[in-house]
Design a protein around this motif. Sequence first.
Motif, PDB file in Angstrom:
ATOM      1  N   TRP A  83      25.886  24.320 -32.706  1.00 37.83           N
ATOM      2  CA  TRP A  83      26.742  24.015 -31.557  1.00 37.83           C
ATOM      3  C   TRP A  83      27.948  24.946 -31.606  1.00 37.83           C
ATOM      4  CZ3 TRP A  83      23.498  20.421 -33.418  1.00 37.83           C
ATOM      5  CH2 TRP A  83      22.881  19.530 -32.515  1.00 37.83           C
ATOM      6  N   TYR A  84      28.190  25.680 -30.513  1.00 35.16           N
ATOM      7  CA  TYR A  84      29.266  26.664 -30.492  1.00 35.16           C
ATOM      8  C   TYR A  84      30.067  26.580 -29.194  1.00 35.16           C
ATOM      9  CZ  TYR A  84      26.435  28.830 -34.187  1.00 35.16           C
ATOM     10  OH  TYR A  84      25.709  29.062 -35.327  1.00 35.16           O
ATOM     11  N   LEU A  85      31.349  26.901 -29.318  1.00 33.86           N
ATOM     12  CA  LEU A  85      32.186  27.167 -28.153  1.00 33.86           C
ATOM     13  C   LEU A  85      32.404  28.671 -28.107  1.00 33.86           C
ATOM     14  CD1 LEU A  85      34.080  26.444 -25.803  1.00 33.86           C
ATOM     15  CD2 LEU A  85      35.900  26.081 -27.488  1.00 33.86           C
ATOM     16  N   LEU A  86      31.989  29.307 -27.016  1.00 37.95           N
ATOM     17  CA  LEU A  86      32.120  30.758 -26.876  1.00 37.95           C
ATOM     18  C   LEU A  86      33.219  31.062 -25.866  1.00 37.95           C
ATOM     19  CD1 LEU A  86      29.184  33.300 -26.632  1.00 37.95           C
ATOM     20  CD2 LEU A  86      31.218  33.546 -25.200  1.00 37.95           C
ATOM     21  N   ILE A  87      34.218  31.842 -26.288  1.00 33.10           N
ATOM     22  CA  ILE A  87      35.286  32.265 -25.385  1.00 33.10           C
ATOM     23  C   ILE A  87      35.213  33.780 -25.233  1.00 33.10           C
ATOM     24  CG2 ILE A  87      36.777  30.304 -25.919  1.00 33.10           C
ATOM     25  CD1 ILE A  87      38.404  32.095 -27.760  1.00 33.10           C
ATOM     26  N   SER A  88      35.563  34.259 -24.045  1.00 29.46           N
ATOM     27  CA  SER A  88      35.409  35.688 -23.768  1.00 29.46           C
ATOM     28  C   SER A  88      36.385  36.118 -22.684  1.00 29.46           C
ATOM     29  CB  SER A  88      33.971  35.971 -23.313  1.00 29.46           C
ATOM     30  OG  SER A  88      33.821  37.310 -22.887  1.00 29.46           O
ATOM     31  N   ASN A  89      36.720  37.403 -22.701  1.00 28.94           N
ATOM     32  CA  ASN A  89      37.399  37.984 -21.534  1.00 28.94           C
ATOM     33  C   ASN A  89      36.382  38.125 -20.404  1.00 28.94           C
ATOM     34  OD1 ASN A  89      36.155  40.086 -23.184  1.00 28.94           O
ATOM     35  ND2 ASN A  89      37.138  41.568 -21.843  1.00 28.94           N
ATOM     36  N   HIS A  90      36.878  38.310 -19.183  1.00 29.89           N
ATOM     37  CA  HIS A  90      35.995  38.272 -18.012  1.00 29.89           C
ATOM     38  C   HIS A  90      36.323  39.451 -17.098  1.00 29.89           C
ATOM     39  CE1 HIS A  90      33.227  36.808 -15.194  1.00 29.89           C
ATOM     40  NE2 HIS A  90      33.922  35.865 -14.594  1.00 29.89           N
ATOM     41  N   LEU A 196      44.129  42.413 -20.239  1.00 35.74           N
ATOM     42  CA  LEU A 196      43.745  41.012 -20.081  1.00 35.74           C
ATOM     43  C   LEU A 196      44.707  40.279 -19.159  1.00 35.74           C
ATOM     44  CD1 LEU A 196      43.175  40.249 -23.878  1.00 35.74           C
ATOM     45  CD2 LEU A 196      41.359  40.450 -22.171  1.00 35.74           C
ATOM     46  N   LEU A 197      44.236  39.175 -18.597  1.00 36.08           N
ATOM     47  CA  LEU A 197      45.109  38.241 -17.907  1.00 36.08           C
ATOM     48  C   LEU A 197      45.591  37.199 -18.914  1.00 36.08           C
ATOM     49  CD1 LEU A 197      42.994  37.618 -14.665  1.00 36.08           C
ATOM     50  CD2 LEU A 197      44.845  39.282 -14.999  1.00 36.08           C
ATOM     51  N   PRO A 198      46.677  36.511 -18.638  1.00 38.94           N
ATOM     52  CA  PRO A 198      47.143  35.472 -19.565  1.00 38.94           C
ATOM     53  C   PRO A 198      46.075  34.397 -19.757  1.00 38.94           C
ATOM     54  CG  PRO A 198      48.826  35.965 -17.915  1.00 38.94           C
ATOM     55  CD  PRO A 198      47.580  36.664 -17.469  1.00 38.94           C
ATOM     56  N   PRO A 199      45.860  33.934 -20.986  1.00 40.01           N
ATOM     57  CA  PRO A 199      44.848  32.892 -21.222  1.00 40.01           C
ATOM     58  C   PRO A 199      45.313  31.545 -20.700  1.00 40.01           C
ATOM     59  CG  PRO A 199      46.060  33.326 -23.241  1.00 40.01           C
ATOM     60  CD  PRO A 199      46.546  34.335 -22.222  1.00 40.01           C
ATOM     61  N   LYS A 200      44.373  30.771 -20.148  1.00 34.70           N
ATOM     62  CA  LYS A 200      44.666  29.420 -19.684  1.00 34.70           C
ATOM     63  C   LYS A 200      44.143  28.438 -20.732  1.00 34.70           C
ATOM     64  CE  LYS A 200      44.588  30.623 -14.787  1.00 34.70           C
ATOM     65  NZ  LYS A 200      44.032  30.330 -13.449  1.00 34.70           N
ATOM     66  N   SER A 201      45.056  27.727 -21.344  1.00 28.24           N
ATOM     67  CA  SER A 201      44.682  26.890 -22.479  1.00 28.24           C
ATOM     68  C   SER A 201      44.014  25.585 -22.059  1.00 28.24           C
ATOM     69  CB  SER A 201      45.912  26.586 -23.334  1.00 28.24           C
ATOM     70  OG  SER A 201      46.938  26.006 -22.545  1.00 28.24           O
ATOM     71  N   GLY A 202      44.229  25.134 -20.797  1.00 32.07           N
ATOM     72  CA  GLY A 202      43.710  23.835 -20.382  1.00 32.07           C
ATOM     73  C   GLY A 202      42.206  23.711 -20.455  1.00 32.07           C
ATOM     74  N   GLY A 203      41.476  24.739 -19.967  1.00 30.01           N
ATOM     75  CA  GLY A 203      40.018  24.668 -19.924  1.00 30.01           C
ATOM     76  C   GLY A 203      39.387  24.533 -21.293  1.00 30.01           C
ATOM     77  N   ILE A 204      39.844  25.375 -22.228  1.00 34.94           N
ATOM     78  CA  ILE A 204      39.282  25.312 -23.577  1.00 34.94           C
ATOM     79  C   ILE A 204      39.714  24.023 -24.268  1.00 34.94           C
ATOM     80  CG2 ILE A 204      41.175  26.749 -24.460  1.00 34.94           C
ATOM     81  CD1 ILE A 204      39.391  27.812 -26.578  1.00 34.94           C
ATOM     82  N   ALA A 205      40.926  23.537 -23.954  1.00 32.89           N
ATOM     83  CA  ALA A 205      41.394  22.277 -24.532  1.00 32.89           C
ATOM     84  C   ALA A 205      40.547  21.105 -24.040  1.00 32.89           C
ATOM     85  CB  ALA A 205      42.862  22.046 -24.183  1.00 32.89           C
ATOM     86  N   TYR A 206      40.147  21.124 -22.749  1.00 29.99           N
ATOM     87  CA  TYR A 206      39.258  20.095 -22.212  1.00 29.99           C
ATOM     88  C   TYR A 206      37.978  20.018 -23.042  1.00 29.99           C
ATOM     89  CZ  TYR A 206      41.890  19.775 -17.776  1.00 29.99           C
ATOM     90  OH  TYR A 206      42.848  19.575 -16.826  1.00 29.99           O
ATOM     91  N   THR A 207      37.382  21.180 -23.285  1.00 33.75           N
ATOM     92  CA  THR A 207      36.105  21.228 -23.999  1.00 33.75           C
ATOM     93  C   THR A 207      36.254  20.747 -25.434  1.00 33.75           C
ATOM     94  OG1 THR A 207      35.571  23.162 -22.644  1.00 33.75           O
ATOM     95  CG2 THR A 207      34.133  22.708 -24.509  1.00 33.75           C
ATOM     96  N   LEU A 275      46.091  30.385 -29.295  1.00 37.59           N
ATOM     97  CA  LEU A 275      45.317  31.082 -28.274  1.00 37.59           C
ATOM     98  C   LEU A 275      45.999  32.397 -27.889  1.00 37.59           C
ATOM     99  CD1 LEU A 275      42.828  31.014 -26.468  1.00 37.59           C
ATOM    100  CD2 LEU A 275      44.150  29.713 -24.782  1.00 37.59           C
ATOM    101  N   GLY A 276      47.326  32.392 -27.816  1.00 39.40           N
ATOM    102  CA  GLY A 276      48.050  33.628 -27.523  1.00 39.40           C
ATOM    103  C   GLY A 276      47.815  34.680 -28.584  1.00 39.40           C
ATOM    104  N   ASP A 277      47.749  34.266 -29.853  1.00 38.59           N
ATOM    105  CA  ASP A 277      47.481  35.219 -30.943  1.00 38.59           C
ATOM    106  C   ASP A 277      46.068  35.786 -30.839  1.00 38.59           C
ATOM    107  OD1 ASP A 277      50.004  34.755 -31.933  1.00 38.59           O
ATOM    108  OD2 ASP A 277      49.346  33.329 -33.472  1.00 38.59           O
ATOM    109  N   VAL A 278      45.106  34.910 -30.506  1.00 38.08           N
ATOM    110  CA  VAL A 278      43.723  35.374 -30.318  1.00 38.08           C
ATOM    111  C   VAL A 278      43.676  36.412 -29.196  1.00 38.08           C
ATOM    112  CG1 VAL A 278      41.406  34.675 -29.553  1.00 38.08           C
ATOM    113  CG2 VAL A 278      42.664  33.257 -31.190  1.00 38.08           C
ATOM    114  N   TRP A 279      44.394  36.143 -28.115  1.00 35.78           N
ATOM    115  CA  TRP A 279      44.381  37.047 -26.967  1.00 35.78           C
ATOM    116  C   TRP A 279      45.108  38.350 -27.267  1.00 35.78           C
ATOM    117  CZ3 TRP A 279      40.609  34.920 -25.010  1.00 35.78           C
ATOM    118  CH2 TRP A 279      40.158  35.206 -23.722  1.00 35.78           C
TER     119      TRP A 279
END
Length: 292
Positions: A83-90, A196-207, A275-279
């Motif tokens: 089971w994985y959560l995958l985050i990526s730039n778009h 990159l655009l600024p990361p939105k923390s809400g979506g990943i936090a929901y998951t 998340l800001g550090d990751v970005w």
Amino acid sequence: MSYLLLTINALLVIVNTTICSVAICFIAIVKLLLPTQKWKAYATQMADKAMWLWATVNARLLAVSNPVQWDIEGGEDLKKAGWYLLISNHLSWTDIVVLCAVFKDRIPMPKFFLKQQLLYVPFMGMACWALDMPFMRRYSREYLLRHPEKRGEDLKTTRRSCEKFKFHPTTVVNYVEGTRFNPKKQKSTRSSYQHLLPPKSGGIAYTLAAMGEQFESIIDVTLAYPDNVDKPFRDILMGRMQRIVVRVRVLPVDENVSGDYFNDKPYKRQFQQWLGDVWQDKDELLKEIYKP
């Protein structure tokens, strides 16, 4: 010749998408009639295999007409039964094809968070619904001020969708920027990042709030098309894609991503900092990739 390839590739991708979508929808109808959770899980596996076929055919079709140099690093220890959560730039619609092509034999087939409007796209929308992909209805700040009862709807949708993911290995994909990157959006959001655009923390936090304890790892993916920056999706259909760069980093599910984002303000600040550090790391990596 390029425009002929564009027409041929677009038609072939549409035919492939239609056939696989119809197959997935048929499986979904059968799944509704099955009596036990075990059989329903088996039907979900069959739907995932149909999506795997879609990804494989797309990758083969586009490889035939493009002299693509694949530059992939990282993620060697990933497994199909996880089971994985995958985050990526778009960057483009190409990202979905690339992610599926790269990871289809390494991890469970990705489940994308999709905009509500995509549900009404013929065949594809119904197939994504049948694959249990979450459809999110995004509300503006102004709308929520007028309709406060709608606050938290996205979290409820995420939790309902993630409940279905607990019964079989799953990869949940979140494009943290919330939209595709381009210079105009970069300027309008006053992004401090170069690529990159600024990361939105809400979506990943929901998951993470819905099923964080079940994720084994977070897969941080960085995508780039260094020789086809402006219109990568058009270029790949026209046979002009030169190089696809994919960098994979596996992050732990630790104290940085384990907490009550919605009620614990110190943790929320900590999570946003993480998340800001990751970005920031991702932006530095993209600067290296795009160097002449």
